[in-house]
Design a protein around this motif. Structure first.
Motif, PDB file in Angstrom:
ATOM      1  N   ARG A 179      23.049  31.575 -56.292  1.00  0.00           N
ATOM      2  CA  ARG A 179      21.590  31.727 -56.299  1.00  0.00           C
ATOM      3  C   ARG A 179      20.992  31.260 -57.619  1.00  0.00           C
ATOM      4  O   ARG A 179      21.616  31.361 -58.680  1.00  0.00           O
ATOM      5  CB  ARG A 179      21.211  33.169 -56.018  1.00  0.00           C
ATOM      6  CG  ARG A 179      21.581  33.538 -54.590  1.00  0.00           C
ATOM      7  CD  ARG A 179      21.177  34.922 -54.203  1.00  0.00           C
ATOM      8  NE  ARG A 179      21.723  35.172 -52.865  1.00  0.00           N
ATOM      9  CZ  ARG A 179      22.022  36.362 -52.405  1.00  0.00           C
ATOM     10  NH1 ARG A 179      21.804  37.426 -53.138  1.00  0.00           N
ATOM     11  NH2 ARG A 179      22.520  36.483 -51.200  1.00  0.00           N
ATOM     12  N   GLY A 180      19.768  30.737 -57.529  1.00  0.00           N
ATOM     13  CA  GLY A 180      19.061  30.284 -58.716  1.00  0.00           C
ATOM     14  C   GLY A 180      19.474  28.910 -59.202  1.00  0.00           C
ATOM     15  O   GLY A 180      19.075  28.486 -60.286  1.00  0.00           O
ATOM     16  N   ARG A 181      20.249  28.182 -58.399  1.00  0.00           N
ATOM     17  CA  ARG A 181      20.741  26.860 -58.789  1.00  0.00           C
ATOM     18  C   ARG A 181      20.147  25.737 -57.942  1.00  0.00           C
ATOM     19  O   ARG A 181      20.564  24.597 -58.049  1.00  0.00           O
ATOM     20  CB  ARG A 181      22.268  26.827 -58.672  1.00  0.00           C
ATOM     21  CG  ARG A 181      22.957  27.786 -59.610  1.00  0.00           C
ATOM     22  CD  ARG A 181      24.462  27.861 -59.419  1.00  0.00           C
ATOM     23  NE  ARG A 181      25.081  26.622 -59.030  1.00  0.00           N
ATOM     24  CZ  ARG A 181      26.302  26.543 -58.487  1.00  0.00           C
ATOM     25  NH1 ARG A 181      27.007  27.636 -58.274  1.00  0.00           N
ATOM     26  NH2 ARG A 181      26.809  25.378 -58.153  1.00  0.00           N
ATOM     27  N   GLY A 182      19.207  26.055 -57.060  1.00  0.00           N
ATOM     28  CA  GLY A 182      18.608  25.027 -56.213  1.00  0.00           C
ATOM     29  C   GLY A 182      19.388  24.727 -54.946  1.00  0.00           C
ATOM     30  O   GLY A 182      19.050  23.793 -54.211  1.00  0.00           O
ATOM     31  N   VAL A 183      20.417  25.503 -54.681  1.00  0.00           N
ATOM     32  CA  VAL A 183      21.264  25.275 -53.505  1.00  0.00           C
ATOM     33  C   VAL A 183      20.469  25.465 -52.216  1.00  0.00           C
ATOM     34  O   VAL A 183      20.518  24.620 -51.308  1.00  0.00           O
ATOM     35  CB  VAL A 183      22.505  26.194 -53.540  1.00  0.00           C
ATOM     36  CG1 VAL A 183      23.289  26.106 -52.240  1.00  0.00           C
ATOM     37  CG2 VAL A 183      23.384  25.848 -54.727  1.00  0.00           C
ATOM     38  N   ALA A 184      19.729  26.560 -52.113  1.00  0.00           N
ATOM     39  CA  ALA A 184      18.960  26.831 -50.896  1.00  0.00           C
ATOM     40  C   ALA A 184      17.905  25.759 -50.668  1.00  0.00           C
ATOM     41  O   ALA A 184      17.688  25.330 -49.539  1.00  0.00           O
ATOM     42  CB  ALA A 184      18.316  28.210 -50.971  1.00  0.00           C
ATOM     43  N   SER A 185      17.276  25.304 -51.737  1.00  0.00           N
ATOM     44  CA  SER A 185      16.274  24.246 -51.615  1.00  0.00           C
ATOM     45  C   SER A 185      16.908  22.964 -51.085  1.00  0.00           C
ATOM     46  O   SER A 185      16.365  22.315 -50.187  1.00  0.00           O
ATOM     47  CB  SER A 185      15.615  24.003 -52.977  1.00  0.00           C
ATOM     48  OG  SER A 185      14.583  23.057 -52.859  1.00  0.00           O
TER      49      SER A 185
END
Length: 151
Positions: free
Chosen positions: A83-89
Motif C-alpha cells: 500500500r502507498g506505492r501506486g500499485v492499486a492505481s
C-alpha cells in the motif's frame, strides 16, 4: 510490476482473497458485503488479474461484465506491504484499459461507506469515478457507496 490474468490457484492469491473477505466482514454488516468469493470470481463473466513484483503478490482486481456495454470492478485488494506505492492505481488503470478494449461504455463499482474504505474512495475519484445510484442488482444501502465512470 507484472500484471497477469489469474486462475486463482496459487496460495498467495487465495490468501489475499481470504484476507479481503475477512476484512469486508469485519468492517461491514453481513448484508452489505458484496465481495465475491472464489466461486464468484471463477464465473464466466469475470476476469481476475494479479500484480506481482517477481514472486511477491502485490494486488488483485476483477472485472465483471454486467452487459456488453457495462463492467463492474470487483475485489480490488492491495497487500498491506504494497500500500502507498501506486500499485492499486496501476491495477485500476489496467482494468479500465481492459474495459475500453472490450467496448464497455461504463464501468461501475461498489465500495464501503465506512472510514476503512476512505482510501479506496479517494482512489476511484482520482481516476474520474463519480458517485451514482445503485446499479445492477444493488439496492440503496447506508454501508455502500456506488461509483461509475463513463469511458
Amino acid at each position: 510490476m507484472r500484471i497477469e490474468v489469474d486462475d486463482l490457484v496459487r496460495p498467495a492469491v487465495r490468501a489475499l482473497l481470504t484476507e479481503h473477505l475477512a476484512d469486508m466482514h469485519a468492517t461491514s454488516p453481513a448484508e452489505s458485503v458484496h465481495a465475491l468469493d472464489l466461486s464468484g470470481l471463477r464465473g464466466p463473466e469475470v476476469t481476475v488479474w494479479t500484480a506481482w513484483d517477481a514472486v511477491t503478490l502485490l494486488c488483485i482486481a476483477a472485472l465483471k461484465q454486467l452487459s456488453p456495454e457495462h463492467g463492474e470492478v470487483k475485489s480490488m485488494r492491495t497487500s498491506t506491504a504494497s500500500r502507498g506505492r501506486g500499485v492499486a492505481s496501476s491495477m485500476l488503470v489496467h482494468v479500465l484499459d481492459a474495459s475500453r478494449r472490450r467496448g464497455y461504455e461504463r464501468v461501475s463499482l461498489e465500495t464501503g461507506s465506512q472510514n476503512y474504505f476512505a482510501a479506496a474512495r479517494r482512489l476511484y475519484v482520482r481516476h474520474g469515478f463519480i458517485e451514482c445510484p445503485p446499479f445492477g442488482e444493488y439496492v440503496s444501502d447506508p454501508s455502500s457507496t456506488f461509483y461509475s465512470l463513463v469511458l
